[in-house]
Write a protein that holds these residues in place. Sequence first.
Motif, PDB file in Angstrom:
ATOM      1  N   ALA A   1     -34.172  40.401  32.769  1.00 30.55           N
ATOM      2  CA  ALA A   1     -33.376  40.416  34.278  1.00 30.55           C
ATOM      3  C   ALA A   1     -32.524  41.399  34.349  1.00 30.55           C
ATOM      4  CB  ALA A   1     -32.682  39.039  34.285  1.00 30.55           C
ATOM      5  N   ALA A   2     -31.763  41.780  33.718  1.00 31.22           N
ATOM      6  CA  ALA A   2     -30.655  42.760  33.712  1.00 31.22           C
ATOM      7  C   ALA A   2     -31.128  44.181  33.795  1.00 31.22           C
ATOM      8  CB  ALA A   2     -29.484  42.625  32.461  1.00 31.22           C
TER       9      ALA A   2
ATOM     10  N   ARG B   1     -34.396  36.767  28.093  1.00 32.13           N
ATOM     11  CA  ARG B   1     -34.587  36.645  29.521  1.00 32.13           C
ATOM     12  C   ARG B   1     -33.410  37.198  30.095  1.00 32.13           C
ATOM     13  NH1 ARG B   1     -36.637  31.592  31.930  1.00 32.13           N
ATOM     14  NH2 ARG B   1     -36.267  30.510  30.106  1.00 32.13           N
ATOM     15  N   GLN B   2     -32.340  37.204  29.506  1.00 36.31           N
ATOM     16  CA  GLN B   2     -31.076  37.758  30.289  1.00 36.31           C
ATOM     17  C   GLN B   2     -31.423  39.258  30.200  1.00 36.31           C
ATOM     18  OE1 GLN B   2     -27.884  36.352  27.876  1.00 36.31           O
ATOM     19  NE2 GLN B   2     -27.684  34.461  29.013  1.00 36.31           N
ATOM     20  N   LEU B   3     -32.010  39.647  29.130  1.00 40.43           N
ATOM     21  CA  LEU B   3     -31.954  41.327  29.086  1.00 40.43           C
ATOM     22  C   LEU B   3     -33.186  41.846  29.984  1.00 40.43           C
ATOM     23  CD1 LEU B   3     -31.770  41.898  25.196  1.00 40.43           C
ATOM     24  CD2 LEU B   3     -30.119  42.883  26.722  1.00 40.43           C
TER      25      LEU B   3
ATOM     26  N   ALA C   1     -33.215  33.029  25.129  1.00 42.60           N
ATOM     27  CA  ALA C   1     -32.329  33.082  26.259  1.00 42.60           C
ATOM     28  C   ALA C   1     -31.735  34.450  26.444  1.00 42.60           C
ATOM     29  CB  ALA C   1     -31.069  32.003  26.182  1.00 42.60           C
ATOM     30  N   THR C   2     -31.514  34.958  25.435  1.00 46.13           N
ATOM     31  CA  THR C   2     -31.025  36.505  25.204  1.00 46.13           C
ATOM     32  C   THR C   2     -32.096  37.228  25.824  1.00 46.13           C
ATOM     33  OG1 THR C   2     -29.497  35.925  23.321  1.00 46.13           O
ATOM     34  CG2 THR C   2     -30.000  38.233  24.011  1.00 46.13           C
TER      35      THR C   2
END
Length: 196
Positions: A187-188, A183-185, A180-181
């Motif tokens: 995207a960011a 995926r966030q990185l 999940a982390t």
Amino acid sequence: MDSAKLPARDRILDAADRLFYGNGINATGVDAVIEEAGVARMTFYKHFGGKEGLILAYLGGRETRWQALLDQTVQDAGDDPDARLLAVFAALRTWARSLSRFRGCSFVNAMAELADAEHPARALVTSYKRGLRRTVLDLARATDAADPELLTDQLLLVYEGAISTFALGTVDDAVDRAYATARQLIAAATPTPAVA
């Protein structure tokens, strides 16, 4: 296939894989591997020459299996560059869950156990970790990330941290949280287009 029907070299490698990963390289003597594999001492030395050769073969086998899983997981992710990069974490999750007892990264464990800076396995470990970084960087460069090098470093920090915390049991669902982390990185890391 019944392990007793495997060729002697494969039986030795299977035994070493279980014992080295499960108990540690230094804690596992050649005699234990020979006994577990059910081979003669002469057979062991004929195939590996000694424990050093067996350690290198053990790590090489782990690298080959991990790379095959990673390659397949990236391929299964399709053509989307973000999904292909995230596949590194999907492969990690699959690998970690496939083991009955997860003891962390076999390469990091080997590096910690083999204190002699000249031990050939240390060069193999370094080469493996550099290769992993190149793979992640290549996947990151295929995305729209503004800074693929930074994204690679961030993802590898999460990746290595997930392995350690999963092995230690200090973070619940560490590999899922790492996924999940990541995926966030990812995207960011992609710049948001300016609104006109």
